[in-house]
Design an enzyme around this catalytic site. Structure first.
Site, short mmCIF file in Angstrom:
data_model
loop_
_atom_site.label_atom_id
_atom_site.label_comp_id
_atom_site.label_asym_id
_atom_site.label_seq_id
_atom_site.Cartn_x
_atom_site.Cartn_y
_atom_site.Cartn_z
N GLU A 146 149.84 -1.46 5.92
CA GLU A 146 149.72 -0.97 7.42
C GLU A 146 148.48 -0.18 7.87
O GLU A 146 148.44 0.87 9.12
CB GLU A 146 150.99 0.12 7.51
CG GLU A 146 150.86 1.59 7.00
CD GLU A 146 150.95 2.15 6.15
OE1 GLU A 146 150.13 0.68 5.00
OE2 GLU A 146 150.90 2.67 5.93
N ASP B 138 146.54 4.35 10.21
CA ASP B 138 147.86 4.25 9.74
C ASP B 138 148.73 4.09 10.61
O ASP B 138 148.97 5.16 11.30
CB ASP B 138 147.65 5.66 8.27
CG ASP B 138 148.78 4.63 7.25
OD1 ASP B 138 148.63 4.97 6.32
OD2 ASP B 138 150.01 5.04 7.93
N ASN C 116 160.13 -0.88 8.63
CA ASN C 116 160.17 -2.00 8.07
C ASN C 116 161.66 -2.06 7.48
O ASN C 116 162.52 -2.78 7.30
CB ASN C 116 159.28 -2.25 6.23
CG ASN C 116 158.60 -3.10 6.25
OD1 ASN C 116 158.41 -4.18 7.20
ND2 ASN C 116 157.60 -3.61 5.75
N ASP D 125 155.68 -7.52 9.76
CA ASP D 125 154.76 -8.54 9.64
C ASP D 125 154.39 -8.31 11.73
O ASP D 125 153.38 -8.57 11.79
CB ASP D 125 155.41 -9.57 9.49
CG ASP D 125 154.78 -9.51 7.61
OD1 ASP D 125 154.42 -8.64 7.57
OD2 ASP D 125 155.25 -11.03 7.83
N1 LIG Z 1 156.31 -6.49 6.82
C1 LIG Z 1 154.51 -5.78 6.05
N2 LIG Z 1 155.23 -4.67 5.33
C2 LIG Z 1 153.77 -4.43 4.45
C3 LIG Z 1 152.75 -5.12 4.51
N3 LIG Z 1 152.20 -4.51 3.60
C4 LIG Z 1 152.52 -2.99 2.97
N4 LIG Z 1 153.70 -3.37 4.39
C5 LIG Z 1 154.12 -2.34 3.81
O1 LIG Z 1 153.68 -0.88 4.42
C6 LIG Z 1 154.67 0.15 3.83
C7 LIG Z 1 154.02 1.66 3.36
O2 LIG Z 1 154.96 2.89 3.44
P1 LIG Z 1 154.55 3.64 2.95
O3 LIG Z 1 152.58 3.78 2.18
O4 LIG Z 1 154.84 4.13 2.55
O5 LIG Z 1 153.70 4.57 4.31
P2 LIG Z 1 154.69 5.32 6.36
O6 LIG Z 1 156.44 4.58 5.28
O7 LIG Z 1 153.68 4.52 6.75
O8 LIG Z 1 154.52 6.59 5.61
P3 LIG Z 1 153.45 7.36 5.97
O9 LIG Z 1 152.07 6.52 5.59
O10 LIG Z 1 152.86 8.43 5.33
O11 LIG Z 1 153.92 8.00 7.55
C8 LIG Z 1 155.67 0.15 2.60
O12 LIG Z 1 157.03 -0.74 2.36
C9 LIG Z 1 154.31 -1.28 1.95
O13 LIG Z 1 155.61 -2.54 2.01
C10 LIG Z 1 153.11 -6.21 5.14
O14 LIG Z 1 151.80 -7.34 5.67
N5 LIG Z 1 153.68 -6.55 5.80
#
Ligand SMILES: Nc1nc2c(ncn2[C@@H]2O[C@H](COP(=O)(O)OP(=O)(O)OP(=O)(O)O)[C@@H](O)[C@H]2O)c(=O)[nH]1
Length: 385
Positions: free
Chosen positions: A301, A257, A265, A274
């Site tokens: 992610e 992760d 983002n 992306d």
């Molecule tokens: N750019 C982009 N963002 C994505 C995609 N899929 C998921 N995300 C973003 O990934 C982020 C995941 O955030 P969280 O699940 O809060 O996890 P995190 O911010 O990494 O926090 P921790 O995992 O606790 O470190 C979200 O903002 C989603 O919008 C994608 O295909 N492209």
């Protein structure tokens, strides 16, 4: 029958001519001995005349019946020639190749299509040629793809197959051509063969299989990163889970992760996010070596690395390699509260699967380990215990 009747007629003709001659000679003798004649001489003369008349009649009938016989023979020959020409025309119009061989496996006849399908051996396709000689010639000319490198064995097997009660085969010939061959014994011990050109069908089937393969690959590929998607992971996990259980081999899973990706983002924008996901996918894919190891995007992610025949120690080594690769790449993360660059948290598990349990067991265990890595400060790998 006609011949027999002619012989009978000849026999009677000879008898009558001889009888007439004897009667005539007797009459002449008696007349010579007793001038003025006697009734006996008269009867002999009459008999001689009747004999001659009968002889002429029989001769006439004989000539007539010989003429009839000749005419019938000519008509039968003409009818046979016409029937053969009609049969040849009918056979030649067929889109499929037809061949007939006799009980000694020698050619009786074939149509034009048969010669067209094997042009190199067409000159041998005449009545009387052995099937073995025709196929050997075709094999030596390179027409029979299957025969290449072992012509004698192939010819032996092919002839044996030709002599079976019936056989079906799909035959590849030079130039990527395909033939469906059906052969069957006829009641008189001969062999009738039907060949259909299946080249177009085989090519279309191949194209379809290729398209299906591409479709299957596409449906299990992550559109953003180009690595496997969740579906491919689920499919492989199900297979590897059972295989590892059968072989009592350890199966390892790394659940990876990206740390603080939401903040990434927010700072770099969705397109920047992306691009970041693509970079991480590339780095992870480069960290595995074996063909049976799978790297896939699990969702968002999160990524997974499925490692067959891999114990916890080796899996830990792979996890370290992934984190090191990202460290080397030094992808900046201006908003990360824990580091100035992008970091990963990894949940690691390795177990010998219990076939009575679901493959999800492995995912749940890796998820629990990932939670541990996150809660103990991120940028680390934690094992499930
Ligand atoms: N750019 C982009 N963002 C994505 C995609 N899929 C998921 N995300 C973003 O990934 C982020 C995941 O955030 P969280 O699940 O809060 O996890 P995190 O911010 O990494 O926090 P921790 O995992 O606790 O470190 C979200 O903002 C989603 O919008 C994608 O295909 N492209």
């Amino acid at each position: 029958m006609q011949h027999r009747r002619n012989e009978d007629n000849l026999y009677w003709l000879v008898l009558l001519v001889m009888g007439a001659l004897v009667a005539g000679i007797t009459a002449l003798a008696l007349r010579a001995g007793q001038p003025g004649g006697t009734p006996l001489a008269l009867w002999a003369g009459v008999a001689s005349l009747v004999g001659l008349l009968a002889a002429v009649l029989v001769q006439w009938r004989l000539i007539r019946s010989l003429d009839d016989a000749r005419r019938h023979a000519r008509e039968a020959e003409r009818a046979a020639t016409q029937a053969r020409a009609q049969l040849d025309a009918a056979l030649d119009i067929l889109p499929d190749a037809l061949s007939f061989y006799d009980a000694d496996d020698r050619m009786v006849l074939c149509n034009a299509r048969y010669r067209e399908l094997y042009p190199e051996s067409a000159h041998l396709m005449v009545p009387g040629t052995r099937f073995e000689d025709i196929v050997r010639h075709a094999a030596q000319a390179g027409t029979m793809v299957e025969a290449q490198g072992h012509i004698d064995d192939w010819v032996r097997q092919r002839v044996a197959m030709h002599l079976r009660e019936q056989s079906h085969l799909l035959q590849e010939t030079a130039g990527d051509r395909w033939m469906r061959v059906i052969e069957r014994r006829t009641p008189d011990g001969g062999i009738v063969g039907l060949r259909t050109d299946m080249t177009e069908y085989v090519r279309k089937e191949r194209q379809l299989a290729h398209a299906n393969e591409k479709l299957a690959l596409l449906s299990t590929t992550d559109g953003l990163t180009g690595i496997g998607n969740r579906r491919r992971f689920d499919q492989r996990l199900a297979v590897e889970w059972l295989r590892s259980a059968r072989q009592r081999a350890p199966l390892a899973l790394l659940l990876v992760d990206i740390d603080h990706f939401k903040l990434y983002n927010d700072h770099y924008g969705h397109l920047g996010g992306d691009e970041c996901l693509r970079r991480v996918a590339l780095l992870l894919a480069a960290s595995v070596r074996r063909a049976d190891e799978l790297v896939a995007r699990y969702g968002g992610e999160e990524f997974v690395l499925l490692l067959p025949d891999c114990d916890a120690e080796s899996a830990h080594y792979v996890a370290q390699a992934c984190m090191e690769a990202l460290r080397q790449a030094a992808v900046p993360h201006a908003r990360s509260p824990s580091a100035s660059r992008l970091t990963l948290s990894i949940g690691l598990v390795s177990m010998v699967p219990d076939p009575a349990q679901s493959p999800d067991t492995l995912v749940h265990a890796a998820d629990a380990a990932l939670y541990k890595a996150k809660s103990s400060g991120r940028d680390r790998c934690a094992g499930f215990s």
